[in-house]
Design a protein around this motif. Structure first.
Motif, PDB file in Angstrom:
ATOM      1  N   VAL A 198      17.434  -0.322  -4.279  1.00 47.02           N
ATOM      2  CA  VAL A 198      16.410  -0.142  -5.296  1.00 47.02           C
ATOM      3  C   VAL A 198      15.675  -1.219  -5.553  1.00 47.02           C
ATOM      4  O   VAL A 198      16.151  -2.591  -5.502  1.00 47.02           O
ATOM      5  N   VAL A 199      14.320  -1.049  -5.449  1.00 46.43           N
ATOM      6  CA  VAL A 199      13.250  -2.364  -5.513  1.00 46.43           C
ATOM      7  C   VAL A 199      12.571  -2.505  -6.821  1.00 46.43           C
ATOM      8  O   VAL A 199      11.860  -3.206  -7.199  1.00 46.43           O
ATOM      9  N   GLY A 200      12.532  -1.514  -7.679  1.00 45.41           N
ATOM     10  CA  GLY A 200      12.005  -1.468  -9.015  1.00 45.41           C
ATOM     11  C   GLY A 200      11.824   0.086  -9.559  1.00 45.41           C
ATOM     12  O   GLY A 200      12.684   0.865  -9.052  1.00 45.41           O
ATOM     13  N   THR A 201      10.954   0.123 -10.576  1.00 45.57           N
ATOM     14  CA  THR A 201      10.827   1.311 -11.198  1.00 45.57           C
ATOM     15  C   THR A 201       9.393   1.840 -11.253  1.00 45.57           C
ATOM     16  O   THR A 201       8.398   1.075 -11.095  1.00 45.57           O
TER      17      THR A 201
ATOM     18  N   LEU B 110       4.139   0.643 -12.057  1.00 46.96           N
ATOM     19  CA  LEU B 110       4.806   0.172 -10.930  1.00 46.96           C
ATOM     20  C   LEU B 110       5.320  -1.044 -11.198  1.00 46.96           C
ATOM     21  O   LEU B 110       4.794  -2.116 -11.323  1.00 46.96           O
ATOM     22  N   ALA B 111       6.603  -1.504 -11.232  1.00 41.75           N
ATOM     23  CA  ALA B 111       7.360  -2.888 -11.498  1.00 41.75           C
ATOM     24  C   ALA B 111       8.296  -2.901 -10.346  1.00 41.75           C
ATOM     25  O   ALA B 111       9.263  -2.119 -10.145  1.00 41.75           O
ATOM     26  N   LEU B 112       8.073  -3.979  -9.551  1.00 39.99           N
ATOM     27  CA  LEU B 112       8.886  -4.402  -8.260  1.00 39.99           C
ATOM     28  C   LEU B 112       9.423  -5.600  -8.583  1.00 39.99           C
ATOM     29  O   LEU B 112       8.762  -6.501  -8.898  1.00 39.99           O
ATOM     30  N   CYS B 113      10.566  -6.013  -7.968  1.00 37.63           N
ATOM     31  CA  CYS B 113      11.214  -7.123  -7.776  1.00 37.63           C
ATOM     32  C   CYS B 113      11.224  -7.641  -6.552  1.00 37.63           C
ATOM     33  O   CYS B 113      11.146  -9.096  -6.371  1.00 37.63           O
ATOM     34  N   ARG B 114      10.925  -6.702  -5.353  1.00 40.17           N
ATOM     35  CA  ARG B 114      10.483  -7.204  -4.054  1.00 40.17           C
ATOM     36  C   ARG B 114       9.686  -5.802  -3.647  1.00 40.17           C
ATOM     37  O   ARG B 114       9.671  -5.147  -3.794  1.00 40.17           O
ATOM     38  N   LEU B 115       9.176  -6.475  -2.390  1.00 35.68           N
ATOM     39  CA  LEU B 115       8.262  -5.516  -1.567  1.00 35.68           C
ATOM     40  C   LEU B 115       9.387  -4.529  -0.616  1.00 35.68           C
ATOM     41  O   LEU B 115      10.637  -5.037  -0.356  1.00 35.68           O
ATOM     42  N   PRO B 116       9.245  -3.199  -0.561  1.00 35.33           N
ATOM     43  CA  PRO B 116      10.170  -2.200   0.309  1.00 35.33           C
ATOM     44  C   PRO B 116      10.118  -3.018   1.804  1.00 35.33           C
ATOM     45  O   PRO B 116       9.299  -3.671   2.020  1.00 35.33           O
TER      46      PRO B 116
ATOM     47  N   GLN C 157       0.895  -1.147  -0.057  1.00 34.21           N
ATOM     48  CA  GLN C 157       0.006   0.067  -0.017  1.00 34.21           C
ATOM     49  C   GLN C 157       0.597   1.251   0.123  1.00 34.21           C
ATOM     50  O   GLN C 157       0.514   2.120  -0.687  1.00 34.21           O
ATOM     51  N   ALA C 158       1.929   1.313   0.761  1.00 36.66           N
ATOM     52  CA  ALA C 158       2.867   2.294   0.825  1.00 36.66           C
ATOM     53  C   ALA C 158       3.372   2.624  -0.407  1.00 36.66           C
ATOM     54  O   ALA C 158       3.357   3.684  -1.019  1.00 36.66           O
ATOM     55  N   VAL C 159       4.093   1.806  -1.128  1.00 33.07           N
ATOM     56  CA  VAL C 159       4.719   1.901  -2.361  1.00 33.07           C
ATOM     57  C   VAL C 159       3.703   2.181  -3.626  1.00 33.07           C
ATOM     58  O   VAL C 159       4.090   3.052  -4.425  1.00 33.07           O
ATOM     59  N   ALA C 160       2.598   1.529  -3.611  1.00 31.41           N
ATOM     60  CA  ALA C 160       1.527   1.811  -4.354  1.00 31.41           C
ATOM     61  C   ALA C 160       1.141   3.206  -4.676  1.00 31.41           C
ATOM     62  O   ALA C 160       0.853   4.061  -5.467  1.00 31.41           O
ATOM     63  N   SER C 161       0.901   3.731  -3.184  1.00 32.70           N
ATOM     64  CA  SER C 161       0.483   5.151  -3.081  1.00 32.70           C
ATOM     65  C   SER C 161       1.471   5.923  -3.326  1.00 32.70           C
ATOM     66  O   SER C 161       1.301   7.017  -4.088  1.00 32.70           O
ATOM     67  N   ILE C 162       2.753   6.010  -2.793  1.00 32.85           N
ATOM     68  CA  ILE C 162       3.907   6.926  -3.057  1.00 32.85           C
ATOM     69  C   ILE C 162       4.120   6.915  -4.618  1.00 32.85           C
ATOM     70  O   ILE C 162       4.732   7.770  -5.010  1.00 32.85           O
TER      71      ILE C 162
ATOM     72  N   SER D 111      10.305  -1.436   4.452  1.00 30.16           N
ATOM     73  CA  SER D 111       8.993  -0.880   5.448  1.00 30.16           C
ATOM     74  C   SER D 111       8.159   0.202   4.611  1.00 30.16           C
ATOM     75  O   SER D 111       8.001   0.150   3.399  1.00 30.16           O
ATOM     76  N   THR D 112       7.547   1.154   5.401  1.00 26.14           N
ATOM     77  CA  THR D 112       6.675   2.054   4.576  1.00 26.14           C
ATOM     78  C   THR D 112       7.264   3.516   4.415  1.00 26.14           C
ATOM     79  O   THR D 112       6.488   4.479   4.193  1.00 26.14           O
ATOM     80  N   ARG D 113       8.735   3.470   4.341  1.00 26.06           N
ATOM     81  CA  ARG D 113       9.390   4.670   4.334  1.00 26.06           C
ATOM     82  C   ARG D 113      10.084   4.320   3.149  1.00 26.06           C
ATOM     83  O   ARG D 113      10.937   3.352   3.063  1.00 26.06           O
ATOM     84  N   LEU D 114      10.108   4.853   2.082  1.00 24.99           N
ATOM     85  CA  LEU D 114      10.772   4.770   0.713  1.00 24.99           C
ATOM     86  C   LEU D 114      11.020   6.106  -0.156  1.00 24.99           C
ATOM     87  O   LEU D 114      10.315   7.189   0.232  1.00 24.99           O
ATOM     88  N   GLY D 115      11.457   5.940  -1.189  1.00 24.34           N
ATOM     89  CA  GLY D 115      11.890   7.186  -2.155  1.00 24.34           C
ATOM     90  C   GLY D 115      11.718   6.817  -3.546  1.00 24.34           C
ATOM     91  O   GLY D 115      11.385   5.659  -3.770  1.00 24.34           O
ATOM     92  N   LEU D 116      11.824   7.862  -4.271  1.00 23.34           N
ATOM     93  CA  LEU D 116      11.786   7.979  -5.944  1.00 23.34           C
ATOM     94  C   LEU D 116      12.799   8.861  -6.237  1.00 23.34           C
ATOM     95  O   LEU D 116      12.897   9.820  -5.751  1.00 23.34           O
ATOM     96  N   ARG D 117      13.382   8.384  -7.306  1.00 23.26           N
ATOM     97  CA  ARG D 117      14.496   9.479  -7.827  1.00 23.26           C
ATOM     98  C   ARG D 117      14.208   9.332  -9.354  1.00 23.26           C
ATOM     99  O   ARG D 117      13.803   8.257  -9.899  1.00 23.26           O
TER     100      ARG D 117
END
Length: 280
Positions: A252-255, A215-221, A186-191, A223-229
């Motif tokens: 990095v967990v994905g793009t 959103l494409a992920l190789c693994r889950l983050p 939920q965290a990564v999908a919203s952010i 935690s619910t703290r994460l970033g985008l660059r």
């Protein structure tokens, strides 16, 4: 009711569905929800459908959202269904509706992890993004204003970052539904909706509005703290594509990618340091 009781949630659940809380209001219009809240609600519906099917331990490897109607600050419903299920995958669709009308939809593929393949494969060279220095952040678990870095160093002063530099953000996810714990998906999908911020925020402000989220992920983050660059921004004739790396405290967990339209009539000007509630 004291406003502080819901200041860190997007929705409150009611008998009719989910009622958006003030934090869900977009900067584009006062009666419109931002994509962070909409995407988070879709992700919650998808995750609940996978859980109800008894498929634990899967990775939400692909997630796509179409934001084709403005979601209003009104009671909202969200549903998801399994389209295809196999030993190594679950494919799902989800919708968000208001007054019986679909305003956004999502598709997701959840995959079963396995042993890594042994062969070597090319990967992009260069340094990977990292979170802001620990002394700039509150303790884990505490919410904070989104941090940004650009041509200016990490800070939560948005006026510093209205420039043409490469943008990145670090955020603690807001709980989707009041009283529930936010999950890493939920965290990564919203952010991920903030991909539009980091790829479309330039010297004149945010001049594009995204119509989707990929959103494409190789693994889950972790935690619910994460970033985008920001990785890239390309455009022609008012249509742009922005791509960002998604990263957590360990790598990095994905793009994430957004397609956006020029929206200069309603440019979000952050030069005065106006704080976005999570996204535009």
């Amino acid at each position: 009711m004291n406003e502080n009781t819901f200041q860190f949630s997007w929705f409150r659940q009611s008998a009719a569905g989910f009622d958006p809380l003030p934090l869900a209001q977009s900067l584009w219009r006062a009666d419109q929800m931002h994509g962070v809240a909409v995407s988070g609600l879709l992700a919650r519906a998808l995750e609940h459908a996978v859980r109800d099917a008894g498929r634990t331990g899967l990775v939400p490897a692909r997630y796509h959202v179409d934001l084709f109607r403005p979601a209003r600050m009104d009671t909202t419903t969200a549903t998801a269904r399994i389209v295809r299920e196999g030993p190594r995958l679950v494919l799902l669709d989800a919708t968000v509706e208001q007054d019986g009308e679909v305003v956004a939809r999502a598709g997701a593929t959840f995959l079963a992890p396995s042993a890594a393949a042994p062969g070597e494969v090319w990967a992009a060279p260069g340094e990977r993004p990292t979170p802001p220095p620990a002394d700039l952040l509150p303790p884990a678990g505490e919410h904070h204003v989104p941090m940004f870095a650009s041509a200016a160093p990490w800070s939560d002063d948005f006026g510093d970052h209205q420039n043409a530099g490469r943008h990145q953000t670090w955020q603690t996810a807001v709980t989707i539904v009041e009283g529930e714990e936010c999950t890493p998906f939920q965290a990564v999908a919203s952010i991920a909706d903030a991909t539009s911020m980091v790829t479309n925020w330039g010297s004149a402000g945010v001049e594009h509005i995204n119509t989707d989220i990929d959103l494409a992920l190789c693994r889950l983050p972790d935690s619910t703290r994460l970033g985008l660059r920001a990785l890239d921004h390309v455009g022609a004739d008012g249509i742009v594509v922005g791509t960002a790396e998604v990263f957590d405290s360990t790598g990095v967990v994905g793009t994430a990618t957004v397609t956006a339209l020029a929206n200069t009539r309603r440019t979000v000007d952050l030069s005065a340091g106006v704080e976005p509630r999570g996204a535009v």
